[in-house]
Every structure is written in C-alpha cells, then in structure tokens.
Motif scaffolding. Structure first.
Motif, PDB file in Angstrom:
ATOM      1  N   ILE A  34       0.837  -1.206   0.000  1.00 36.74           N
ATOM      2  CA  ILE A  34       0.000   0.000   0.000  1.00 36.74           C
ATOM      3  C   ILE A  34       0.873   1.259   0.000  1.00 36.74           C
ATOM      4  N   ILE A  35       1.870   1.295   0.881  1.00 35.24           N
ATOM      5  CA  ILE A  35       2.764   2.456   0.945  1.00 35.24           C
ATOM      6  C   ILE A  35       3.477   2.636  -0.391  1.00 35.24           C
ATOM      7  N   GLY A  36       4.001   1.554  -0.940  1.00 36.01           N
ATOM      8  CA  GLY A  36       4.702   1.623  -2.219  1.00 36.01           C
ATOM      9  C   GLY A  36       3.805   2.110  -3.337  1.00 36.01           C
ATOM     10  N   LEU A  37       2.586   1.593  -3.391  1.00 34.87           N
ATOM     11  CA  LEU A  37       1.663   2.002  -4.449  1.00 34.87           C
ATOM     12  C   LEU A  37       1.229   3.462  -4.280  1.00 34.87           C
ATOM     13  N   LEU A  38       1.033   3.907  -3.054  1.00 37.32           N
ATOM     14  CA  LEU A  38       0.702   5.321  -2.837  1.00 37.32           C
ATOM     15  C   LEU A  38       1.853   6.227  -3.278  1.00 37.32           C
ATOM     16  N   LEU A  39       3.081   5.825  -2.950  1.00 38.28           N
ATOM     17  CA  LEU A  39       4.234   6.591  -3.435  1.00 38.28           C
ATOM     18  C   LEU A  39       4.309   6.529  -4.959  1.00 38.28           C
ATOM     19  N   GLY A  40       4.000   5.376  -5.518  1.00 42.90           N
ATOM     20  CA  GLY A  40       3.986   5.231  -6.970  1.00 42.90           C
ATOM     21  C   GLY A  40       2.980   6.162  -7.625  1.00 42.90           C
ATOM     22  N   ILE A  41       1.818   6.302  -7.009  1.00 41.08           N
ATOM     23  CA  ILE A  41       0.805   7.224  -7.542  1.00 41.08           C
ATOM     24  C   ILE A  41       1.350   8.649  -7.524  1.00 41.08           C
ATOM     25  N   VAL A  42       1.909   9.052  -6.389  1.00 43.13           N
ATOM     26  CA  VAL A  42       2.437  10.418  -6.255  1.00 43.13           C
ATOM     27  C   VAL A  42       3.544  10.678  -7.284  1.00 43.13           C
ATOM     28  N   PHE A  43       4.519   9.761  -7.365  1.00 40.97           N
ATOM     29  CA  PHE A  43       5.623   9.964  -8.306  1.00 40.97           C
ATOM     30  C   PHE A  43       5.173   9.820  -9.756  1.00 40.97           C
ATOM     31  N   GLY A  44       4.197   8.961 -10.009  1.00 39.89           N
ATOM     32  CA  GLY A  44       3.650   8.847 -11.360  1.00 39.89           C
ATOM     33  C   GLY A  44       3.000  10.146 -11.809  1.00 39.89           C
ATOM     34  N   VAL A  45       2.248  10.772 -10.914  1.00 38.60           N
ATOM     35  CA  VAL A  45       1.608  12.061 -11.231  1.00 38.60           C
ATOM     36  C   VAL A  45       2.682  13.133 -11.460  1.00 38.60           C
ATOM     37  N   ILE A  46       3.684  13.160 -10.607  1.00 36.80           N
ATOM     38  CA  ILE A  46       4.763  14.148 -10.764  1.00 36.80           C
ATOM     39  C   ILE A  46       5.465  13.954 -12.110  1.00 36.80           C
ATOM     40  N   MET A  47       5.779  12.714 -12.451  1.00 36.46           N
ATOM     41  CA  MET A  47       6.464  12.445 -13.727  1.00 36.46           C
ATOM     42  C   MET A  47       5.575  12.813 -14.917  1.00 36.46           C
ATOM     43  N   ALA A  48       4.272  12.557 -14.803  1.00 34.68           N
ATOM     44  CA  ALA A  48       3.357  12.893 -15.891  1.00 34.68           C
ATOM     45  C   ALA A  48       3.286  14.407 -16.089  1.00 34.68           C
ATOM     46  N   VAL A  49       3.206  15.136 -15.003  1.00 38.01           N
ATOM     47  CA  VAL A  49       3.144  16.596 -15.102  1.00 38.01           C
ATOM     48  C   VAL A  49       4.460  17.150 -15.654  1.00 38.01           C
ATOM     49  N   LEU A  50       5.585  16.687 -15.109  1.00 36.70           N
ATOM     50  CA  LEU A  50       6.884  17.155 -15.619  1.00 36.70           C
ATOM     51  C   LEU A  50       7.049  16.796 -17.092  1.00 36.70           C
ATOM     52  N   GLY A  51       6.651  15.587 -17.450  1.00 34.62           N
ATOM     53  CA  GLY A  51       6.730  15.171 -18.846  1.00 34.62           C
ATOM     54  C   GLY A  51       5.886  16.052 -19.743  1.00 34.62           C
TER      55      GLY A  51
END
Length: 186
Positions: free
Chosen positions: A109-126
């Motif tokens: 759960i912790i890993g997936l929540l971090l994955g969501i946060v970093f995925g959103v950050i990478m999508a926005v930066l991209g």
C-alpha cells in the motif's frame, strides 16, 4: 563461487509473459475524464507493477519499458512513448522498491501510494517538457491544464493501476513466486 542471483528459466518466462500481457493491455484504451478524449487509460502498467513486486524493481521497470517501446513503435507514437516511460518509472520503481524492503500488505500500500504520487509528478513534468517541445503546444496552455486535467487524470489512472496491481498480485503471487519465498496470507 557461482552467482546465486541468476534468474531461473521459469522467472524469465514469467517476466516475458507479464511483458506480453502489458503490451496487449496497452491496446485497450478508454478515456477517464469527460471531454478529455486525448488522455486515455490503459492497464499496461499493472503487469509491470506486478512484475516489480514479484521479481524486483529492475524487472518491473524493464517490463514496463518494453511495453512502452513496443506500443510506441507499433503506433509510431514517440511522444506518447516518452510520456508513458516517465510514468512507468514514476509508478513502478517506488512501488517495487518499497515492497522489496517492506514485503507486507502495508508495504504494498505504501509503495503504491508513493507510486501514484511519483507517477503524477512524472506525468506533469513530462507534459511540461515533452508537450511543448514535440507537439508544439504552448507552455502556458500546458500549465493551464495541470490542475483541472492532468493531475485528476493521472491520480485516477494511478489509483486504478494500484487497485488492479493489488488484486492481480494477490491472486497470482503464489503462482509466480517460488515455493521457498511464498508468504502465507499475502
């Protein structure tokens, strides 16, 4: 002394199967937000996350990137491939790293929540870099889409990927994990 970290043939075949499933899932797309048809969801990151949970971050990222490259080549979509590669890295890498260190449901759960946060950050930066550079969309227009479109879409996408990863990994973990590494109650 022999290298004991080699992957077995079974492991390599399982990773290849997850890559193939990821590529196939990349063809099943649908929009998540009304009026934003150019942003579509596909579940291709889920097999990469499952692979990362089962075999480690390197395997998960490799699985996701293979799918991204295959899809990008088949559709001649360079910008989409770059964007998807960034999101794969942002979602799969932190998820698998945390789960590797904390091999429990809480760790997942912790890993997936971090994955969501970093995925959103990478999508926005991209989007801030790739969309203006290769698609010619003015940076101001991309910035104006961040809060009302990009963040909600990528949060929803990440949440769907996380839920699917939990469901699928739970269902198949004892099938793809060697007997000596199985954990009851996973």
């Amino acid at each position: 002394m022999a290298n004991t970290n080699r992957w077995s043939t079974r492991t390599l075949v399982t990773i290849a199967l997850l890559c193939a499933i990821s590529v196939l899932l990349s063809f099943v797309e649908f929009p998540l937000l009304p009026g934003v048809a150019w942003l579509s969801y596909d579940a291709s990151i889920m097999p990469a996350a499952v692979c990362g949970f089962a075999f480690g971050p390197a395997a998960g990222v490799a699985c996701g990137l293979i799918s991204v490259v295959a899809h990008g080549i088949l559709f001649a979509d360079f910008t989409g491939a770059v964007m998807n590669a960034l999101v794969v890295l942002g979602f799969v890498l932190p998820s698998a790293l945390v789960y590797q260190k904390l091999h429990t449901f809480k760790g997942a759960i912790i890993g997936l929540l971090l994955g969501i946060v970093f995925g959103v950050i990478m999508a926005v930066l991209g989007n801030l870099v790739v969309t203006p550079a290769w698609l010619g969309v003015p940076l101001d227009a991309v910035v104006a889409m961040i809060i009302p479109i990009l963040v909600p879409f990528n949060l929803l996408k990440g949440l769907l990927n996380a839920v699917l990863t939990l469901i699928v990994y739970k269902a198949i973990s004892n099938l793809i994990t060697p007997k000596k590494k199985q954990v009851s109650g996973r």
